[in-house]
Design an enzyme around this catalytic site. Structure first.
Site, mmCIF file in Angstrom:
data_model
loop_
_atom_site.group_PDB
_atom_site.id
_atom_site.type_symbol
_atom_site.label_atom_id
_atom_site.label_comp_id
_atom_site.label_asym_id
_atom_site.label_seq_id
_atom_site.Cartn_x
_atom_site.Cartn_y
_atom_site.Cartn_z
ATOM 1 N N GLY A 136 0.828 -1.193 0.000
ATOM 2 C CA GLY A 136 0.000 0.000 0.000
ATOM 3 C C GLY A 136 0.865 1.246 0.000
ATOM 4 C CB ALA A 140 9.951 2.962 5.854
ATOM 5 C CE LYS A 191 5.376 0.877 -4.883
ATOM 6 N NZ LYS A 191 6.446 1.482 -4.058
ATOM 7 C CG ASP A 244 2.366 1.521 -3.242
ATOM 8 O OD1 ASP A 244 3.068 2.434 -2.778
ATOM 9 O OD2 ASP A 244 2.727 0.332 -3.255
ATOM 10 N NE ARG A 255 13.438 1.910 -0.572
ATOM 11 C CZ ARG A 255 13.398 0.672 -0.102
ATOM 12 N NH1 ARG A 255 14.435 0.169 0.530
ATOM 13 N NH2 ARG A 255 12.330 -0.078 -0.272
ATOM 14 C CB VAL A 279 17.521 -2.337 -2.587
ATOM 15 C CG1 VAL A 279 16.873 -2.986 -3.808
ATOM 16 C CG2 VAL A 279 18.715 -3.167 -2.113
#
Length: 341
Positions: A136, A140, A191, A244, A255, A279
């Site tokens: 979703g 973080a 996405k 998302d 990121r 990553v």
């Protein structure tokens, strides 16, 4: 799962750490496994994950552990937050310990060699495990900072969904359920590619109209591809789809967006990934998605355009000109939802 059993989180990255802290806030004892003994010791001593969630206080109920065997033996509910490239090598030696346990993937990626999603790899490694995914609009750091957040747990196993909802649902974190595991997980993986494009557009100051166009056309591409693979199109109108996509394409905290922004500033791909220091699954996903889209003959011009820039030596201006000169088709493809729940 009994109330006495610790919950396991595999992975010491930002999302795994945020989920571990959330579980602890909800009253669970948590064992968070990570490879790096120095990272584990830093968390144990300083109660902070300095590399991935600097400034976030990690609760004392989160125990950083480097002994994977001990973690797996002690837990029935296991959240898997490992990079897609490491999942097989980490878990394959432990099949016997994982049989019958609840494995919930937190990783939004696709395996390069097989085009398998993380939950499909878990099924392959541990056929007797109970498998689910969590996906979703979940940055973080915002979870860790208690921003109001919603997510989706998806599994054909209704009892697993209920267990995850009970474990994670709290004052600032709402957990919805879905039985479209494939669609929810595919949305989370796809996405990431479009977030790279969005980051490039912002770095180049392309304007709000352009960003809106990119996000909506990205949703059309994602849905078109997912339906060709058997996913429920309605899933892409929910948190794991458009939700998302919006947050990942709009936030500098993402990121993949950061990688795209660096590319838009003129950095090479290697330089952009090095600057990130984590990553960015979208780069790997782009490679395999381009091949798969051609194989199944699904029209994905944004994917093809980004691939041309990153891996085929094309310039951004060349790709933009080609995209804008292409014949416009229907805005929204008609997709029959007959047969879907």
């Amino acid at each position: 799962m009994t109330t006495q059993q610790p919950v396991a989180v595999l992975g010491g990255g930002s999302f795994g750490t945020a989920i571990a802290n959330l579980l602890a806030e909800n009253g669970h004892q948590v064992r968070q496994w990570m490879r790096d003994p120095e990272q584990a010791e830093a968390i144990r001593v300083n109660r902070e994950n300095p590399r991935y969630l600097k400034g976030i206080r990690i609760r004392p109920e989160v125990e950083p552990v480097t002994d994977l065997t001990a973690v797996l033996d002690a837990s029935e509910l296991i959240f898997v937050a490992l990079p897609s490239s490491a999942l097989r090598s980490v878990l394959s030696p432990h099949v016997a310990r994982l049989n019958g346990k609840m494995l919930v993937s937190l990783t939004k990626g696709i395996e390069a060699q097989s085009f398998k999603l993380m939950s499909q790899i878990l099924e392959e490694i541990v056929p007797q495990a109970r498998i689910g995914v969590l996906s979703g609009p979940n940055l973080a750091r915002e979870i860790a900072e208690h921003a109001l957040t919603a997510t989706v747990v998806a599994s054909e196993d209704e009892a697993l969904c209920q267990e995850v909802q009970a474990a994670l649902h709290g004052r600032t974190f709402r957990v919805y359920a879905s039985n479209d595991r494939f669609g929810v997980e595919l949305g989370g993986a796809l996405k990431n590619v479009y977030a790279i494009i969005a980051g490039m557009a912002v770095a180049l100051d392309m304007g709000e109209n352009t960003k809106s166009m990119l996000i909506t056309r990205a949703l059309a591409e994602m849905t078109r591809f997912a339906v060709s693979q058997g996913a429920n199109p309605m899933t892409f109108l929910g948190l794991a789809g458009v939700g998302d996509l919006i947050v990942t394409c709009s936030s500098p905290k993402s990121r993949n967006y950061q990688v795209g922004f660096a590319l838009g500033q003129g950095l090479t791909l290697d330089e952009a990934v090095t600057r990130l220091g984590e990553v960015a699954e979208g780069v790997n996903t782009l490679k395999v998605l381009k091949v798969k889209a051609q194989e199944v003959q699904v029209y994905m011009p944004l994917v093809a355009g980004l691939h041309a820039i990153l891996f085929e030596g094309r310039t951004l201006s060349q790709v933009i000109e080609a995209l804008m000169r292409a014949e416009p088709k229907t805005d929204v493809d008609f997709i029959s939802i007959t047969g879907f729940n």
